[in-house]
Design an enzyme around this catalytic site. Sequence first.
Site, PDB file in Angstrom:
ATOM      1  N   HIS A 143       1.025  -0.678   0.314  1.00 54.28           N
ATOM      2  CA  HIS A 143      -0.300  -0.338   0.158  1.00 54.28           C
ATOM      3  C   HIS A 143       1.074   1.465  -0.197  1.00 54.28           C
ATOM      4  O   HIS A 143       1.778   1.759   0.659  1.00 54.28           O
ATOM      5  CB  HIS A 143      -0.890   0.003   1.150  1.00 54.28           C
ATOM      6  CG  HIS A 143      -1.816   1.369   1.060  1.00 54.28           C
ATOM      7  ND1 HIS A 143      -3.093   0.996   0.870  1.00 54.28           N
ATOM      8  CD2 HIS A 143      -1.959   2.238   1.815  1.00 54.28           C
ATOM      9  CE1 HIS A 143      -3.687   2.318   0.720  1.00 54.28           C
ATOM     10  NE2 HIS A 143      -3.180   3.313   0.991  1.00 54.28           N
ATOM     11  N   CYS A 144       0.924   1.788  -0.533  1.00 57.21           N
ATOM     12  CA  CYS A 144       1.368   2.946  -1.344  1.00 57.21           C
ATOM     13  C   CYS A 144       0.556   4.302  -0.948  1.00 57.21           C
ATOM     14  O   CYS A 144       0.248   4.544  -1.452  1.00 57.21           O
ATOM     15  CB  CYS A 144       2.321   3.408  -3.156  1.00 57.21           C
ATOM     16  SG  CYS A 144       3.321   4.721  -2.958  1.00 57.21           S
ATOM     17  N   PRO A 145       1.312   5.399   0.549  1.00 55.20           N
ATOM     18  CA  PRO A 145       0.960   6.578   0.797  1.00 55.20           C
ATOM     19  C   PRO A 145       0.389   7.651  -0.392  1.00 55.20           C
ATOM     20  O   PRO A 145       0.091   8.412  -0.140  1.00 55.20           O
ATOM     21  CB  PRO A 145       1.367   6.767   2.240  1.00 55.20           C
ATOM     22  CG  PRO A 145       2.503   6.106   1.761  1.00 55.20           C
ATOM     23  CD  PRO A 145       2.364   4.728   1.018  1.00 55.20           C
TER      24      PRO A 145
END
Length: 303
Positions: A143-145
């Site tokens: 999951h990439c912020p």
Amino acid sequence: MAPTHVLRCCQRGLAWIPVIFIALVVCWSYYAYVVELCIFVYLIFFHLSFIMFVWSYWKTIFTKPANPSKEFCLPKAEKERYEKEELPESQQEILWRAATSLPLYTRTGAGAIRYCDRCQVIKPDRCHHCSACDMCVLKMDHHCPWVNNCVGFSNYKFFILFLAYSLVYCLFIAATVLQYFIKFWTNELPDTHAKFHVLFLFFVAAMFCISILSLFSYHLWLVGKNRSTIEAFRAPVFRTGSDKNGFSLGFRKNIAQVFGDQKKYWLLPVFTSQGDGLTFPTRLVNSDVEQATVTLQPEPSKR
């Protein structure tokens, strides 16, 4: 219930802060380079890299993560039995029966069927639950912020291209602004507010270039090995045991898994990845494991 709903809304709103920050930096870089510096000779390549960067970034952010299909959900009767059972062994027996017709190669570390209690689905190979998105994501990488999205089967190619074009964008800016950056320190630039844009353009481009280069290199290595970030840290477990190279098909085929067979589309942020995200070919040579649909049998219980 209401406070929980409000909290989730706040979390979703705050999750967009990194994306907004990147968008503001990109908009400022465009203004500083095109309006303030206005280096006409470089503008054609600048706009080309800018368009490809923004296009791939947009696709990475707004491409919805792919989820398991309905065939991986337990039938209603089996689901009710599963929820009523208290013993893990009995629950596993239900899962084994439901998984006999599913194309599964991997198991948990203990050799059990991978099941998500949150989403109530049997996890396909390479599928993992994302706590930030609150869903199971096919071939989840991380999951990439910075994109406020899960990077997985549906947008992994877009993510790689986003890194590539952002690296090109930063390198181009840093390289073309370097001569003006040197003139800034030697006091050869005219004393206007544009000189400060030159200073910050070079520093920001160089800073992002260094950080993106390491991340881009790492993901190119993952693509060559046909691994996800999760699999790089925790090797998938097959019927024959854990194998970090279990999905590796050779360098060329590994590249094609992400970018597809037609090379003319490799550099474009359009979906060309192979497969459906539910099943993946493996390098295992055992004939009873290589079949697309594997008949899974629970191991005999020890008494």
